[in-house]
Design a protein around this motif. Structure first.
Motif, PDB file in Angstrom:
ATOM      1  N   UNK A  60     -39.322 -19.764  -4.017  1.00  0.00           N
ATOM      2  CA  UNK A  60     -40.127 -21.084  -4.360  1.00  0.00           C
ATOM      3  C   UNK A  60     -41.306 -20.789  -5.274  1.00  0.00           C
ATOM      4  N   UNK A  61     -41.815 -19.862  -5.472  1.00  0.00           N
ATOM      5  CA  UNK A  61     -42.818 -19.886  -6.566  1.00  0.00           C
ATOM      6  C   UNK A  61     -42.390 -18.730  -7.638  1.00  0.00           C
ATOM      7  N   UNK A  62     -43.385 -18.741  -8.683  1.00  0.00           N
ATOM      8  CA  UNK A  62     -42.997 -17.730  -9.933  1.00  0.00           C
ATOM      9  C   UNK A  62     -42.904 -16.364  -9.250  1.00  0.00           C
ATOM     10  N   UNK A 116     -50.970 -25.315  -5.101  1.00  0.00           N
ATOM     11  CA  UNK A 116     -51.995 -24.912  -3.934  1.00  0.00           C
ATOM     12  C   UNK A 116     -51.401 -23.753  -3.338  1.00  0.00           C
ATOM     13  N   UNK A 117     -49.907 -23.613  -3.132  1.00  0.00           N
ATOM     14  CA  UNK A 117     -49.291 -22.549  -2.412  1.00  0.00           C
ATOM     15  C   UNK A 117     -49.732 -21.305  -3.344  1.00  0.00           C
ATOM     16  N   UNK A 118     -49.549 -21.496  -4.398  1.00  0.00           N
ATOM     17  CA  UNK A 118     -49.824 -20.238  -5.466  1.00  0.00           C
ATOM     18  C   UNK A 118     -51.091 -19.668  -5.274  1.00  0.00           C
ATOM     19  N   UNK A 119     -52.095 -20.483  -5.344  1.00  0.00           N
ATOM     20  CA  UNK A 119     -53.422 -20.033  -5.013  1.00  0.00           C
ATOM     21  C   UNK A 119     -53.799 -19.459  -3.750  1.00  0.00           C
ATOM     22  N   UNK A 120     -52.769 -20.186  -2.612  1.00  0.00           N
ATOM     23  CA  UNK A 120     -53.020 -19.363  -1.382  1.00  0.00           C
ATOM     24  C   UNK A 120     -52.553 -17.975  -1.254  1.00  0.00           C
ATOM     25  N   UNK A 121     -51.564 -17.797  -2.023  1.00  0.00           N
ATOM     26  CA  UNK A 121     -50.930 -16.521  -1.839  1.00  0.00           C
ATOM     27  C   UNK A 121     -51.589 -15.542  -3.024  1.00  0.00           C
TER      28      UNK A 121
END
Length: 208
Positions: A60-62, A116-121
């Motif tokens: 789902x993310x880069x 937001x999910x990227x910053x959380x990870x």
């Protein structure tokens, strides 16, 4: 639990007041040291849990975000084995700035779920390499719980739910081990207690 014996139980039975006064400071310092340290087996469990939590985001993310998470886990394993040192302040500042810049360059909207999910990870991964005390470990564990919950905003399939239950057990096992005030934590016992807690919570989860 037996491993969470109180200070009174840990003191010698025949200790008089004078003896307590003499060794009070040393005993308090030793108690603070044990309470401050992260048990090595718990740290290993936490690193395994981080890998389990981060991997599903690959869909789902880069990919570079997942690579950063795995690299931070590798760095922390080097610190764990005594081969590397904790990052200096300027290294942490560079990593944070580069991570935020990388998220901005991926082309996602500033207020999107992906950003937001990227910053959380990234926060979950970067906090791991500077983790020194139990307080830091608690923060990493809570970030892991948030990361597990956030994945369901991307995918609510049965397969993902089953996988996340396993990841939840690993994170909870790290939490159980962290609350054992001994330097040698038994990972299998922590996993058993974690599985029992999660399985007991499943019926309530289904009802809600």
């Amino acid at each position: 639990w037996r491993c969470m014996a109180s200070e009174g139980e840990a003191m010698p039975a025949g200790g008089a007041r004078g003896g307590l006064r003499t060794g009070g400071r040393g005993g308090a310092a030793r108690g603070r040291g044990i309470a401050y340290q992260i048990p090595r087996n718990t740290l290993a469990l936490l690193m395994i849990a981080q890998v389990a939590v981060v991997l599903p985001y690959l869909l789902h993310l880069s990919p570079w975000l997942i690579a950063v998470g795995l690299f931070c886990g590798y760095w922390r394993s080097g610190v764990y084995q005594g081969r590397w040192d904790y990052p200096r302040r300027w290294v942490k500042a560079v990593l944070v700035a580069a991570s935020i810049g990388g998220v901005a360059l991926t082309g996602v909207s500033a207020f999107s779920l992906e950003a937001a999910a990227s910053l959380l990870i990234l926060a979950f991964a970067l906090k791991l390499i500077e983790m020194k005390s139990r307080r830091d470990a608690y923060l990493v564990i809570f970030l892991g719980y948030f990361a597990i919950a956030t994945l369901f905003l991307f995918d609510q399939s049965i397969a993902v739910a089953v996988y996340q239950i396993g990841a939840l057990m690993l994170v909870t096992a790290a939490l159980v081990g962290l609350n054992q005030l001994v330097t040698r934590v038994r990972p299998l016992e922590s996993l058993r207690v974690s599985a029992l807690l999660v399985l007991q919570a499943l019926p309530l989860t289904v009802v809600l």
